[in-house]
Structures are given as C-alpha cells and as structure tokens.
Design an enzyme around this catalytic site. Sequence first.
Site, PDB file in Angstrom:
ATOM      1  N   LYS A  42     -18.185  17.761   7.606  1.00  0.00           N
ATOM      2  CA  LYS A  42     -17.757  16.446   7.136  1.00  0.00           C
ATOM      3  C   LYS A  42     -18.503  15.336   7.868  1.00  0.00           C
ATOM      4  CE  LYS A  42     -15.262  13.612   4.722  1.00  0.00           C
ATOM      5  NZ  LYS A  42     -15.636  13.424   3.298  1.00  0.00           N
ATOM      6  N   GLU A  99     -24.113  20.244  -3.360  1.00  0.00           N
ATOM      7  CA  GLU A  99     -23.214  20.436  -2.221  1.00  0.00           C
ATOM      8  C   GLU A  99     -22.139  21.474  -2.495  1.00  0.00           C
ATOM      9  OE1 GLU A  99     -22.759  16.385   0.349  1.00  0.00           O
ATOM     10  OE2 GLU A  99     -21.963  16.311  -1.679  1.00  0.00           O
ATOM     11  N   GLU A 144     -26.938  10.728  -6.481  1.00  0.00           N
ATOM     12  CA  GLU A 144     -25.635  11.140  -5.958  1.00  0.00           C
ATOM     13  C   GLU A 144     -25.049  12.278  -6.798  1.00  0.00           C
ATOM     14  OE1 GLU A 144     -21.787  11.408  -4.182  1.00  0.00           O
ATOM     15  OE2 GLU A 144     -23.809  10.986  -3.486  1.00  0.00           O
ATOM     16  N   ARG A 177      -2.053   4.330   5.811  1.00  0.00           N
ATOM     17  CA  ARG A 177      -2.720   3.667   4.688  1.00  0.00           C
ATOM     18  C   ARG A 177      -3.150   2.242   5.042  1.00  0.00           C
ATOM     19  NH1 ARG A 177      -0.879   4.880  -0.808  1.00  0.00           N
ATOM     20  NH2 ARG A 177      -0.474   7.083  -0.957  1.00  0.00           N
ATOM     21  N   TRP A 223      -0.453  -4.284   1.819  1.00  0.00           N
ATOM     22  CA  TRP A 223      -1.753  -4.823   2.206  1.00  0.00           C
ATOM     23  C   TRP A 223      -2.033  -5.942   1.225  1.00  0.00           C
ATOM     24  CZ3 TRP A 223      -4.818  -2.898   6.271  1.00  0.00           C
ATOM     25  CH2 TRP A 223      -6.025  -3.566   6.450  1.00  0.00           C
ATOM     26  N   ASN A 275       2.359  -1.083  -5.881  1.00  0.00           N
ATOM     27  CA  ASN A 275       1.006  -0.849  -5.380  1.00  0.00           C
ATOM     28  C   ASN A 275       0.032  -1.092  -6.516  1.00  0.00           C
ATOM     29  OD1 ASN A 275       1.922  -0.058  -2.904  1.00  0.00           O
ATOM     30  ND2 ASN A 275       1.648   2.126  -3.245  1.00  0.00           N
ATOM     31  N   GLY A 276      -1.138  -1.646  -6.200  1.00  0.00           N
ATOM     32  CA  GLY A 276      -2.149  -1.827  -7.231  1.00  0.00           C
ATOM     33  C   GLY A 276      -2.365  -3.283  -7.586  1.00  0.00           C
ATOM     34  N   LYS A 330     -24.022  15.893  -5.279  1.00  0.00           N
ATOM     35  CA  LYS A 330     -22.689  16.470  -5.392  1.00  0.00           C
ATOM     36  C   LYS A 330     -22.753  17.881  -5.971  1.00  0.00           C
ATOM     37  CE  LYS A 330     -19.969  13.716  -3.554  1.00  0.00           C
ATOM     38  NZ  LYS A 330     -21.095  13.517  -2.625  1.00  0.00           N
ATOM     39  N   CYS A 389       0.803  -1.183   0.000  1.00  0.00           N
ATOM     40  CA  CYS A 389       0.000   0.000   0.000  1.00  0.00           C
ATOM     41  C   CYS A 389       0.863   1.272   0.000  1.00  0.00           C
ATOM     42  CB  CYS A 389      -0.896  -0.037   1.211  1.00  0.00           C
ATOM     43  SG  CYS A 389      -2.014   1.314   1.361  1.00  0.00           S
ATOM     44  N   HIS A 445     -44.113  11.516 -14.791  1.00  0.00           N
ATOM     45  CA  HIS A 445     -44.985  11.658 -13.630  1.00  0.00           C
ATOM     46  C   HIS A 445     -44.720  12.967 -12.879  1.00  0.00           C
ATOM     47  CE1 HIS A 445     -46.696   7.578 -13.828  1.00  0.00           C
ATOM     48  NE2 HIS A 445     -45.513   7.259 -14.346  1.00  0.00           N
TER      49      HIS A 445
END
Length: 608
Positions: A603, A487, A480, A27, A74, A98-99, A484, A2, A503
Amino acid sequence: MCGIVGIVGSGPVADRLVDALRRLEYRGYDSAGIATLDGGLIGRRRAEGKLGNLAQKLVGDPLVGRIGIGHTRWATHGAPTEQNAHPHATERVAIVHNGIIENFRQLLEDLARDGYSPKTQTDTESVALWVTRELDRGVAPEQAVANTLKQLRGAFALAFMFKGDENLLIAARSGAPLAIGFGEGEMYLGSDAMALAPFTAKLAYLEDGDWAVITPTSVVIRDMDGAVVERARQLSQVSALLVDRGNHRHFMAKEIYEQPETISHTLSHYVDMGAEKVSIRETMPFDFAKLTRLTISACGTAYFAGAVAKYWFERYARLPVDIDVASEFRYREPPMEMGGLSLFISQSGETADTLAALRYCAAQGQHVASLVNTQESTIARESDVVFPILCGPEIGVASTKALSAQLTALASLAIAAGRARGVLNAEQEADLVRALISVPNAVSRALGQEDRIVEIAKKLSKAKDVLYLGRGVMFPIAMEGALKLKEISYIHAEGYAAGELKHGPIALVDEAMPVIVVAPSDELVDKTLSNMQEVAARGGKIILITDEAGAATVGQGVAETILIPQVSNFVAPILALIPVQLLAYHTAVAMGTDVDQPRNLAKSVTVE
C-alpha cells in the site's frame, strides 16, 4: 457531512449516541450534535469543535428519551458554528444529513413563497423545511419524506425523527452509505458498521435510492420507486477499532462505492458551496499570482492525479506545470527557481521517492506543498503547507477513492490559482464550482453501470493484453485504467495518448486485442473517435467509455459501450475514473485474484 447515528428503542439514548459518534471521529468533523424526543418534543444539543464539547454540554444540560439521532459535521454550506451544526430541526421534525443537496436554493425559493424561511446557511435545512411543509399540509411522516425525496438532487444520506412519535425513524440513501442495525426491541442506524459495533453485529445495508421506515421492532425498506424490498441481513465482523467491508466482497469495491461521500467530504474542505467559490483554509506561504511555474512530483496513481492537474492548472490558471515521477525527478537534479512552488502528492505521505524529491526541492529554496491523506505523515511534516484529501482509511492496495479525492482537491486548487492570477472571473469560478458540486451525484449515477461492466469484464478477463486510449485530460485516465488492470488482474495493459496510436501501438492491434477508449464528449472527442475507427478497421475489440452525446456520434465498430453521466468537461476525468475502476475490479474478480492485496505490491512504498 460526515457521520450519522440513530437509535430507536426502550432505553436512554443520549450517551450511546455520543459514544457511537466517537467511533466515527476518524471521518473528520468540526461540530457535532444529537437530538432526542422527550415527552414527544424535540430536544437538541449541539456544539462546535470536538465531541468533548458536546459531551460537556450534556453534563450540564442533559437530554432524555429513548429515540434519537446524532451527527458529526464537516462544514459544507455555512461555517462550522453551533447554529449550522446538525441535527437541524423545526417544531415538527429533526434531521441529520451527509452529502450535498445540489438544488437547495431552488427548494428554499419554493418554500419562501409559502412563508418557510431558513435560520441557517446550510443546504440541509431546506430538507427539514420541505418535510415540515408536507406535515403542515396534513401528510403523514412516511409520505412527507417520500414526497420530499422526489424533490432532492444530489448525493446524500438522511435520517428523520418526528415530533410526537417515539417509535419512528426514517432513513434514506442516495450515494452516501447507511447501515441499519438489528437489536432486541431496539433498532440502530449508522454511517458504517463501526458506529454500531457495540450495539449489534446484525446489519443490513441500504442500497442506492433506498429509504427505510424504522421502529423498535421492525424495518420496512422501499426502493426509489416505492416498492418494498428486502436487503440481506449479515453478521458484521467489525469491532469498534476496525473498518470492515460492509456488504461488499472486497475493500476495493467498498472504497469505489464510497466515492460519492468521500468526494463530498473533500469538497467541503475546499469549496464554499453557498457562495459557489473556492475557499482555501490553509495558510499558503506563496502567492499563485506571482508564480512562474509549478513543479509536481508523485508516484503511481498519484502521478496520474498530477498529470490531470497539469491540464487544469495550465488551462484554467495559465500556470506552466512540470510533472515527473518522483523516482526519476530525484535523480534528474533539475534546476529550480528560488521561491517557486513544488507540489508532492502521496496518499500515505510516506512514499520514499516522493519524500526524497521533496527534500531536494526544499534544499533548492522551493516552497513545498503536499497533498496527502495522512496529515501526520513525514511528507506532511516536512511541507510548508499541507492540502488534505480527507477520504478516510483506504485499505485496498490499488488506490480508488484516494485518487478521486486527490483530483477533487487539485481541481479546487486550480480554480483558486485561476482566480488569483486573474484568468477566471467570479462568474467563471462559480460555473466551475457548480460543476464540482455536481460530481458526487454524477458518480453515484455512474456506479449504476456496474451490472453492464460485470458482463464486459468477464470477456476482458480472457485477454492477455489490453490497450487503453485517451486524448487530452483523458490520457492520464487511460494510463490509470491500464495501471489498475495490471495491478489487480495481472493482465498486461498499456495506456497511450490516442494521437500516438499510429506511432507504434497500432502494430499490436488484432482481433484478440481489446482496446478501451476513454472519450467523453469534449472538444477532442471527434479526433479520439477517428483513432478508434482505425482500431476497428484492424479488428480490434473496442470498449468505449463515453457519455450519451459521445455515443451518439460513434459509427460502426464498437463492441461495447459504457455510459457515464454527461457533465462539464472540467470534471469529466473524475467521472471517467468510475468505469475504469469497476472494469479492473470485476476483471480481477472474474480471474480469482487477490483484489485487496495483489501479489508483489504494498500500500505504501516506503523504501526505494
């Protein structure tokens, strides 16, 4: 996964590599290791568990050298053992990664024909072996890496160190972030600025597709086509205790771009990628096979994650789902089945309404599960089982990477439920897992539409009202997207099920009304596009989010099209998040609002 660090310079690096890795502990990881060159030969020390175990090894068996790479892992492919820990090495090259290398099996099959065999269960070792074969064929290190990168499919960050060359590190990025630090007679490499903060404040961030040749006094960066490019150097304001924005203008932009990596991180916790199956680490006090109903409750963006999960659990596990916003659920006082399962979703784990709903369900004899980013939170502490999303700190108030991590975890749980309930067989599970594994790379490609989205957002910023439409599993994504935009840009926006257009909402449509349609190609796309044509007939300005197959079926009347990669219908909602996030972000930027801290919002909503 990670965390990656690297140093090439003039002084000992082992202790500094370990110290840099400590700054990446946030992480999450389950093993760690470093490698250096001593007299041109690769030396490695690796250990399971925390960095203290690695540090203890180095006390008894130190490493010397002025060049080295380090990694906190990880586990993704293969158990979190010392053997599977990074760096991975052959006699000629050491590598940290990583990945996810999606096509590692095909790489290993090709390598086996030439006698190159892995010693671990990781996908990473396929990269080390491929580079080694190139070197054995007489190819120079730079070209060996270039040749190898062309073979890789996935989202990844890589660092290479070569036997016999104490002045060379090579780094590459495709999705996962990497920063290069500039010192005096020394150069550094890290997954983020935190790792490099004690060494230097002068940083350059690799862009997607870049790879870099690093010596103690220089760096040459090439893009994915091999052309030499310049990446801006900047002064980082980060200290060893802070997260910074990197090369992004806002934390929200940084967190949007972190999603290939954070999704990979979440996947690594829930999916055995080598076996292509879901592997839940948590001890569950319930049996999916015996459940008759699942109750989900959350607030805001987390509620939309639960709304997508409802489709998944009902389709792939045939498990009925009730979902409600926590602020309504807690006062509705619904009857609960003794021994049933209630799932609560909260990034912070401190959301007051969600906590109150949890306590109501616990009092009704429900098994309580939570999906959180903060495992020490109140919601986590009061749950019978905690499913972590592991996306790291999210600074922007408007949630982005936490939502994609929530969806990744929920998709995994839905697969696990499907297997437990006998709805999915092993082959079907493997198909769905492969779809999940492809997501980080697909998200990275979806981010490539940003320039086009910037231009569309400039036009959208002039609107007073915006309508979002989606059908089926895209309906929560439409909601969503509208949230966004509200917000952070303060433009009024609403998300509707496309089938509800006639409708009521169609009465709002006119030439001044942008209508954003989220419609990747699936079994419902024709119906959604039919609704879209009704909007076009009334002069609405349609912005269509779809894939190439969906775009090919569209008739006249679309003002703008934003393409996302074509993926399995199962994971398409995660991909569709990217353009709605970028569209909201760049609209807000065009309007000059405070993107990271929009007015009136917090937050974590810890009061009713």
